[in-house]
Write a protein that holds these residues in place. Sequence first.
Motif, PDB file in Angstrom:
ATOM      1  N   THR A   1       0.635  -0.257   2.588  1.00  0.00           N
ATOM      2  CA  THR A   1       0.426   0.729   1.526  1.00  0.00           C
ATOM      3  C   THR A   1      -0.718   0.317   0.598  1.00  0.00           C
ATOM      4  O   THR A   1      -1.489   1.158   0.133  1.00  0.00           O
ATOM      5  CB  THR A   1       1.721   0.887   0.696  1.00  0.00           C
ATOM      6  OG1 THR A   1       2.775   1.236   1.582  1.00  0.00           O
ATOM      7  CG2 THR A   1       1.558   1.970  -0.353  1.00  0.00           C
ATOM      8  N   THR A   2      -0.834  -0.990   0.326  1.00  0.00           N
ATOM      9  CA  THR A   2      -1.908  -1.417  -0.580  1.00  0.00           C
ATOM     10  C   THR A   2      -3.280  -1.112   0.014  1.00  0.00           C
ATOM     11  O   THR A   2      -4.225  -0.833  -0.720  1.00  0.00           O
ATOM     12  CB  THR A   2      -1.801  -2.929  -0.878  1.00  0.00           C
ATOM     13  OG1 THR A   2      -1.880  -3.667   0.333  1.00  0.00           O
ATOM     14  CG2 THR A   2      -0.492  -3.251  -1.599  1.00  0.00           C
ATOM     15  N   VAL A   3      -3.373  -1.145   1.342  1.00  0.00           N
ATOM     16  CA  VAL A   3      -4.657  -0.853   2.000  1.00  0.00           C
ATOM     17  C   VAL A   3      -4.932   0.647   1.991  1.00  0.00           C
ATOM     18  O   VAL A   3      -6.043   1.072   1.656  1.00  0.00           O
ATOM     19  CB  VAL A   3      -4.663  -1.419   3.440  1.00  0.00           C
ATOM     20  CG1 VAL A   3      -5.879  -0.932   4.214  1.00  0.00           C
ATOM     21  CG2 VAL A   3      -4.618  -2.943   3.401  1.00  0.00           C
TER      22      VAL A   3
ATOM     23  N   MET B   1      -3.232  -4.686  -6.790  1.00  0.00           N
ATOM     24  CA  MET B   1      -2.011  -4.015  -6.352  1.00  0.00           C
ATOM     25  C   MET B   1      -0.839  -4.980  -6.469  1.00  0.00           C
ATOM     26  O   MET B   1      -0.793  -5.988  -5.756  1.00  0.00           O
ATOM     27  CB  MET B   1      -2.157  -3.597  -4.886  1.00  0.00           C
ATOM     28  CG  MET B   1      -3.355  -2.695  -4.619  1.00  0.00           C
ATOM     29  SD  MET B   1      -2.810  -0.981  -4.589  1.00  0.00           S
ATOM     30  CE  MET B   1      -4.375  -0.114  -4.685  1.00  0.00           C
ATOM     31  N   ASN B   2       0.071  -4.680  -7.382  1.00  0.00           N
ATOM     32  CA  ASN B   2       1.296  -5.462  -7.484  1.00  0.00           C
ATOM     33  C   ASN B   2       2.298  -5.000  -6.436  1.00  0.00           C
ATOM     34  O   ASN B   2       2.552  -3.790  -6.319  1.00  0.00           O
ATOM     35  CB  ASN B   2       1.912  -5.282  -8.867  1.00  0.00           C
ATOM     36  CG  ASN B   2       1.246  -6.137  -9.919  1.00  0.00           C
ATOM     37  OD1 ASN B   2       1.393  -7.359  -9.910  1.00  0.00           O
ATOM     38  ND2 ASN B   2       0.500  -5.502 -10.824  1.00  0.00           N
ATOM     39  N   VAL B   3       2.871  -5.938  -5.705  1.00  0.00           N
ATOM     40  CA  VAL B   3       3.928  -5.631  -4.731  1.00  0.00           C
ATOM     41  C   VAL B   3       5.110  -6.542  -5.063  1.00  0.00           C
ATOM     42  O   VAL B   3       5.389  -7.515  -4.363  1.00  0.00           O
ATOM     43  CB  VAL B   3       3.434  -5.851  -3.284  1.00  0.00           C
ATOM     44  CG1 VAL B   3       4.354  -5.113  -2.306  1.00  0.00           C
ATOM     45  CG2 VAL B   3       1.995  -5.407  -3.092  1.00  0.00           C
ATOM     46  N   PRO B   4       5.823  -6.204  -6.172  1.00  0.00           N
ATOM     47  CA  PRO B   4       6.794  -7.171  -6.715  1.00  0.00           C
ATOM     48  C   PRO B   4       7.958  -7.469  -5.779  1.00  0.00           C
ATOM     49  O   PRO B   4       8.499  -8.581  -5.831  1.00  0.00           O
ATOM     50  CB  PRO B   4       7.263  -6.510  -8.024  1.00  0.00           C
ATOM     51  CG  PRO B   4       6.882  -5.075  -7.928  1.00  0.00           C
ATOM     52  CD  PRO B   4       5.673  -5.025  -7.041  1.00  0.00           C
TER      53      PRO B   4
ATOM     54  N   VAL C   1      -2.486  -0.768  -9.538  1.00  0.00           N
ATOM     55  CA  VAL C   1      -1.404   0.054  -8.982  1.00  0.00           C
ATOM     56  C   VAL C   1      -0.195  -0.839  -8.701  1.00  0.00           C
ATOM     57  O   VAL C   1      -0.353  -1.958  -8.224  1.00  0.00           O
ATOM     58  CB  VAL C   1      -1.854   0.733  -7.660  1.00  0.00           C
ATOM     59  CG1 VAL C   1      -0.715   1.540  -7.048  1.00  0.00           C
ATOM     60  CG2 VAL C   1      -3.072   1.612  -7.892  1.00  0.00           C
ATOM     61  N   ASP C   2       0.996  -0.350  -9.035  1.00  0.00           N
ATOM     62  CA  ASP C   2       2.227  -1.051  -8.662  1.00  0.00           C
ATOM     63  C   ASP C   2       2.839  -0.332  -7.461  1.00  0.00           C
ATOM     64  O   ASP C   2       3.115   0.871  -7.527  1.00  0.00           O
ATOM     65  CB  ASP C   2       3.235  -1.042  -9.822  1.00  0.00           C
ATOM     66  CG  ASP C   2       2.718  -1.824 -11.023  1.00  0.00           C
ATOM     67  OD1 ASP C   2       1.771  -2.615 -10.862  1.00  0.00           O
ATOM     68  OD2 ASP C   2       3.259  -1.619 -12.124  1.00  0.00           O
TER      69      ASP C   2
ATOM     70  N   THR D   1       2.063  -7.990 -12.670  1.00  0.00           N
ATOM     71  CA  THR D   1       1.185  -8.712 -13.605  1.00  0.00           C
ATOM     72  C   THR D   1       1.356  -8.178 -15.026  1.00  0.00           C
ATOM     73  O   THR D   1       1.369  -8.959 -15.981  1.00  0.00           O
ATOM     74  CB  THR D   1      -0.284  -8.600 -13.172  1.00  0.00           C
ATOM     75  OG1 THR D   1      -0.591  -7.233 -12.894  1.00  0.00           O
ATOM     76  CG2 THR D   1      -0.544  -9.429 -11.922  1.00  0.00           C
ATOM     77  N   GLU D   2       1.509  -6.863 -15.187  1.00  0.00           N
ATOM     78  CA  GLU D   2       1.693  -6.307 -16.536  1.00  0.00           C
ATOM     79  C   GLU D   2       3.042  -6.720 -17.118  1.00  0.00           C
ATOM     80  O   GLU D   2       3.141  -7.031 -18.314  1.00  0.00           O
ATOM     81  CB  GLU D   2       1.556  -4.780 -16.512  1.00  0.00           C
ATOM     82  CG  GLU D   2       0.146  -4.341 -16.122  1.00  0.00           C
ATOM     83  CD  GLU D   2      -0.214  -2.969 -16.654  1.00  0.00           C
ATOM     84  OE1 GLU D   2       0.702  -2.193 -17.002  1.00  0.00           O
ATOM     85  OE2 GLU D   2      -1.431  -2.662 -16.707  1.00  0.00           O
TER      86      GLU D   2
END
Lengths: 196, 196
Positions: free
Chosen positions: A161-163, A115-118, A188-189, B90-91
């Motif tokens: 949210t990632t959880v 999970m990306n959380v930029p 998932v982003d 990451t992408e």
Amino acid sequence: MSASDTPLLPMNFCSDCGKRVSLLIPADDNRLRHVCAHCGTIHYQNPKMVVGSIPFWREDERVLLCRRAIEPRYGYWTLPAGFMENSETTEEAAARETLEEAGARIDLQGLFSLMNVPHVHQVHLFYRAALLDLDFAAGVESLEVRLFREDEIPWEAIAFTTVSQTLRLFFDDLKAHRGGQPFGFHSVDVRKRMRT
Amino acid sequence: MSASDTPLLPMNFCSDCGKRVSLLIPADDNRLRHVCAHCGTIHYQNPKMVVGSIPFWREDERVLLCRRAIEPRYGYWTLPAGFMENSETTEEAAARETLEEAGARIDLQGLFSLMNVPHVHQVHLFYRAALLDLDFAAGVESLEVRLFREDEIPWEAIAFTTVSQTLRLFFDDLKAHRGGQPFGFHSVDVRKRMRT
């Protein structure tokens, strides 16, 4: 230019020599960095990894969650997870966090979600895991630790949210798995929610 | 205790207030950290992510490699990859590094390998990628960029173990893929080689 134009956390002094740092784009670079004019050190900042597990008790298809005893999201439920430490692998981090937060021993069974959380400069990884026994107990960062069937998950009280997304994907895959499908790997982003 | 007992990089001064830091185990922690006694800041250090791609030209089954114009491993060949930056996914990091180092445009096709390199506090991710055209060119960090069939890969001149292992796994999966199998996801721990 100021730090508010950049995705950098504030930095005032050089951690090598103690002099004030400047915000500038170094030669051969294209981004603002904190740079020390005195000793020449460029202080790069990079995303951090949060690694955890989905501890699963197969007999009655329940997942272990921890209620947080720390901020942020004190009192909310989460999968056991935390910041990866230097010198360890992602699997070692997942097992360590599960033991520290939930006193739970697991067998890791493969990476389930990335999970990306930029907007907070984080990447979260969750591993599928088989709980080895029910002898778990809350660690210092947890108020309580409990097993939940899918219809018992406190969706409105999940910390991150990632959880919640990882849990939904996991129970979806679990249904497909009963039909003979392998568990998937999910990327998932998670973007910041903006008012529109 | 000294920094040589820890997996921490050296740190002399607090980046917040500029005073000298101490190496100690904070309350409610179990690891040595650089801590500022003056302002109370705990300076955590965590692994960094290196993200790249496996740019593949399907017509003749060739993979794009870059010859490094920078240390470490100047002159050796690598897949396009580099440190993930704050605020990106990451992408996005994989696509950016492929464009910066090889001038190559790609379609990302899924995470292929996760390589833990705990002795240097890094996690390397490589994505499978379809090259969109052959209009690539070496960027400032590359001496040259070329396509290689499996039997042309300069195995003795590959810059990093994570790259050679990813390439071997990729060509293995490619053979299985011709037989109808999907590409896999591979998780590998690369440990420091010790004299025995």
